[in-house]
Design a protein around this motif. Structure first.
Motif, PDB file in Angstrom:
ATOM      1  N   TYR A 153       0.956  -1.352  -0.155  1.00 42.26           N
ATOM      2  CA  TYR A 153       0.011   0.310   0.017  1.00 42.26           C
ATOM      3  C   TYR A 153       0.676   0.746  -0.084  1.00 42.26           C
ATOM      4  N   LEU A 154       0.016   1.970  -0.368  1.00 39.96           N
ATOM      5  CA  LEU A 154       0.531   3.446  -0.258  1.00 39.96           C
ATOM      6  C   LEU A 154      -0.150   4.037   0.161  1.00 39.96           C
ATOM      7  N   ARG A 155       1.225   5.259   1.657  1.00 40.14           N
ATOM      8  CA  ARG A 155       0.197   5.353   3.064  1.00 40.14           C
ATOM      9  C   ARG A 155       1.400   6.750   3.136  1.00 40.14           C
ATOM     10  N   PRO A 156       0.142   7.834   3.820  1.00 44.26           N
ATOM     11  CA  PRO A 156       0.904   9.107   3.892  1.00 44.26           C
ATOM     12  C   PRO A 156       1.656   9.072   5.137  1.00 44.26           C
ATOM     13  N   SER A 157       2.919   9.449   4.913  1.00 45.02           N
ATOM     14  CA  SER A 157       3.676   9.325   6.386  1.00 45.02           C
ATOM     15  C   SER A 157       3.607  10.278   7.520  1.00 45.02           C
ATOM     16  N   CYS A 186      -5.329  10.500   5.345  1.00 43.82           N
ATOM     17  CA  CYS A 186      -6.157  10.232   4.298  1.00 43.82           C
ATOM     18  C   CYS A 186      -5.868   8.817   3.931  1.00 43.82           C
ATOM     19  N   LYS A 187      -6.467   8.388   3.534  1.00 42.20           N
ATOM     20  CA  LYS A 187      -6.199   7.285   3.261  1.00 42.20           C
ATOM     21  C   LYS A 187      -5.478   6.100   2.247  1.00 42.20           C
ATOM     22  N   ALA A 188      -4.907   4.510   2.537  1.00 43.71           N
ATOM     23  CA  ALA A 188      -3.951   4.500   1.457  1.00 43.71           C
ATOM     24  C   ALA A 188      -4.817   3.755   0.461  1.00 43.71           C
ATOM     25  N   ILE A 189      -3.411   3.533  -0.696  1.00 43.51           N
ATOM     26  CA  ILE A 189      -3.454   2.813  -1.832  1.00 43.51           C
ATOM     27  C   ILE A 189      -3.429   2.309  -1.829  1.00 43.51           C
ATOM     28  N   ALA A 190      -3.848   1.166  -2.873  1.00 41.76           N
ATOM     29  CA  ALA A 190      -3.440  -0.042  -3.240  1.00 41.76           C
ATOM     30  C   ALA A 190      -1.889   0.015  -3.802  1.00 41.76           C
ATOM     31  N   TYR A 191      -0.638  -0.449  -4.014  1.00 41.15           N
ATOM     32  CA  TYR A 191       0.060   0.185  -4.551  1.00 41.15           C
ATOM     33  C   TYR A 191      -0.033   0.015  -6.211  1.00 41.15           C
ATOM     34  N   VAL A 250      -4.025  13.567  -6.309  1.00 41.10           N
ATOM     35  CA  VAL A 250      -5.514  14.345  -5.686  1.00 41.10           C
ATOM     36  C   VAL A 250      -6.875  13.423  -5.575  1.00 41.10           C
ATOM     37  N   ARG A 251      -7.156  14.125  -5.005  1.00 44.46           N
ATOM     38  CA  ARG A 251      -8.659  13.350  -3.662  1.00 44.46           C
ATOM     39  C   ARG A 251      -9.447  14.266  -3.880  1.00 44.46           C
ATOM     40  N   ASP A 252     -10.110  13.811  -4.458  1.00 42.95           N
ATOM     41  CA  ASP A 252     -11.731  13.450  -4.424  1.00 42.95           C
ATOM     42  C   ASP A 252     -12.890  12.558  -3.693  1.00 42.95           C
ATOM     43  N   GLY A 253     -12.761  13.076  -2.314  1.00 44.13           N
ATOM     44  CA  GLY A 253     -13.573  12.284  -1.698  1.00 44.13           C
ATOM     45  C   GLY A 253     -12.789  10.586  -1.785  1.00 44.13           C
ATOM     46  N   ASP A 254     -13.665   9.353  -1.976  1.00 49.51           N
ATOM     47  CA  ASP A 254     -13.014   8.060  -1.775  1.00 49.51           C
ATOM     48  C   ASP A 254     -12.240   8.466  -3.549  1.00 49.51           C
ATOM     49  N   ALA A 255     -12.427   8.820  -4.464  1.00 48.64           N
ATOM     50  CA  ALA A 255     -12.229   8.448  -5.806  1.00 48.64           C
ATOM     51  C   ALA A 255     -10.625   9.342  -5.958  1.00 48.64           C
ATOM     52  N   TRP A 256      -9.300   9.469  -6.493  1.00 45.05           N
ATOM     53  CA  TRP A 256      -8.410  10.125  -7.145  1.00 45.05           C
ATOM     54  C   TRP A 256      -8.146   9.677  -8.113  1.00 45.05           C
ATOM     55  N   ARG A 257      -7.165  10.799  -8.272  1.00 46.38           N
ATOM     56  CA  ARG A 257      -5.867  10.334  -9.653  1.00 46.38           C
ATOM     57  C   ARG A 257      -5.115  10.951  -9.165  1.00 46.38           C
TER      58      ARG A 257
END
Length: 436
Positions: free
Chosen positions: A279-283, A291-296, A422-429
């Motif tokens: 996962y990618l997590r804000p340190s 902010c939620k983690a994102i699958a690598y 860039v996050r937009d709620g649960d969505a991100w780009r």
């Protein structure tokens, strides 16, 4: 009056200082200290040391020396001994009855040192004009011979292994640890950086005045490897130190735009399962909730898709900035190099015809070669010549997915300076910040 005499003479010679003394003073001489000159050990003077010990315990009015050079091998040593003897209250006098002037002695010593340094600088300047190696110990991996640096077959493989390891993984400290484990050669990171960047390992000579002369000896690092090393070091400079040789290609590149924190890679293994997930997590996210983690793997595929879409457009925009009809940077720099090389080719004819003397021609050749080296350095820092074609090749998703993590990390840092999430709620780009 208490008088002692110190003599320093060759074996088999008489003590001339006593023969030249006034008979009235000769009766006041309490002791004569004599050292015999040893060609192999000029600093061995036990009687001089005994003289100092005696005058410290039994004060003396006058220390008579045969000549100034009798007290030491150089002006600095003579000055030190005169000062030391005079601190005991004695007066140091030479054979002609004149007191030793310390200021004049030190001034003469400084003048002699200045002349020596001037001669050394002149000799070094002549060596530079002949493209000879600078003075001092040869760099690690080389030895002196035939008027230039020659590759040392015993130590050069260590430098080569350090270079290859850095090119493969892009980690300076990792390359340093590698050669310590494989060869038992322990060096600092700064020494490893010097091996990677110093011109001498690329076949060039660098002098104290900053001038670099190209192709003066055999190189351990080729020109292509040198350009790749420079690009890797330049890309790694803004990254955190531990991410330079990280195992994952996205390490140190991704930043959360919402909390402005870098995203680190964490590994999770659910209880009772053998499979692990990345996962990618804000340190250091300070937001609540965090902010939620994102699958690598999900982030990697989306970043690759964004590269394939954005990179060709960015390259086209970059190349369109060059005005129509204006020479490209490569063409301009190469034309300047060719012009200076043509000037060097004309120097022998000008010297033969008497227009230039030998020293002027050598000095002009030295300056032209230094300017050519600087132009080559500018040329090596430019983007690849076939940037347009290269962008088309790397704009295929399968190209990125077929690479290993180490290879993908290299190409990511070749084109990308930063990746903004860039996050937009649960969505991100993702938004890419390219190097150009």
């Amino acid at each position: 009056m208490r008088i002692v005499v110190y003599c320093y003479r060759e074996a088999g010679t008489e003590i001339a200082v006593l023969a030249g003394l006034d008979p009235a003073l000769l009766t006041s001489v309490q002791q004569v200290y004599t050292d015999i000159a040893l060609p192999t050990e000029p600093g061995y003077r036990p009687e001089r040391d005994r003289l100092l010990t005696d005058v410290q315990t039994t004060p003396t009015d006058l220390v008579l020396v045969e000549a100034l050079g009798a007290l030491g091998n150089d002006p600095e040593e003579v000055s030190t001994w005169v000062e030391t003897l005079e601190t005991t209250g004695a007066e140091v006098v030479s054979l002609n009855g004149c007191r030793v002037a310390l200021d004049s002695l030190l001034q003469g010593a400084e003048l002699a040192n200045q002349h020596r340094r001037r001669r050394l600088r002149a000799g070094h300047a002549r060596n530079r004009l002949q493209a000879l190696p600078p003075p001092g110990k040869p760099p690690y991996g080389y030895r002196r011979g035939q008027g230039r640096y020659l590759i040392d077959r015993a130590t050069a493989p260590v430098v080569t292994a350090c270079v290859n390891e850095f090119l493969l993984y892009g980690s300076l400290r990792g390359a340093v640890r590698f050669i310590e484990g494989k060869f038992g050669k322990r060096i600092s990171a700064s020494t490893g950086r010097r091996w990677l960047t110093h011109p001498v390992y690329r076949g060039d000579l660098q002098y104290q005045d900053g001038t670099v002369l190209r192709d003066t000896h055999a190189a351990i690092i080729s020109r292509d490897e040198a350009a790749q090393i420079d690009r890797l070091l330049r890309r790694n400079r803004p990254l955190p130190p531990r991410t330079a040789g990280a195992a994952r290609s996205l390490a140190g590149l991704v930043t959360c735009q919402e909390c402005s924190q870098p995203l680190t890679i964490s590994k999770t293994t659910p209880r009772g399962q053998a499979k692990s997930y990345l996962y990618l997590r804000p340190s250091g996210c300070s937001r609540r909730p965090r902010c939620k983690a994102i699958a690598y793997d999900t982030a990697l595929h989306r970043i690759v898709a964004e590269i394939c879409q954005v990179l060709p457009q960015a390259v086209a925009q970059f190349t369109s900035r060059i005005p129509a009809g204006a020479p490209a940077p490569y063409t301009r720099l190469q034309a300047a190099i060719d012009s200076k090389e043509a000037a060097i080719a004309q120097l022998p004819a000008l010297e033969t015809s008497g227009i230039l003397d030998g020293e002027t021609a050598a000095l002009r050749r030295y300056k032209l070669r230094g300017e050519i080296s600087a132009l080559h350095q500018q040329l090596a820092q430019l983007p690849p010549v076939n940037l347009q074609e290269l962008s088309q090749s790397v704009s295929i998703p399968q190209f990125w997915l077929d690479l290993s993590e180490a290879e993908r990390r290299f190409f990511f840092r070749e084109f990308i300076r930063d990746i903004q999430l860039v996050r937009d709620g649960d969505a991100w780009r993702v938004e890419l910040v390219l190097v150009f």
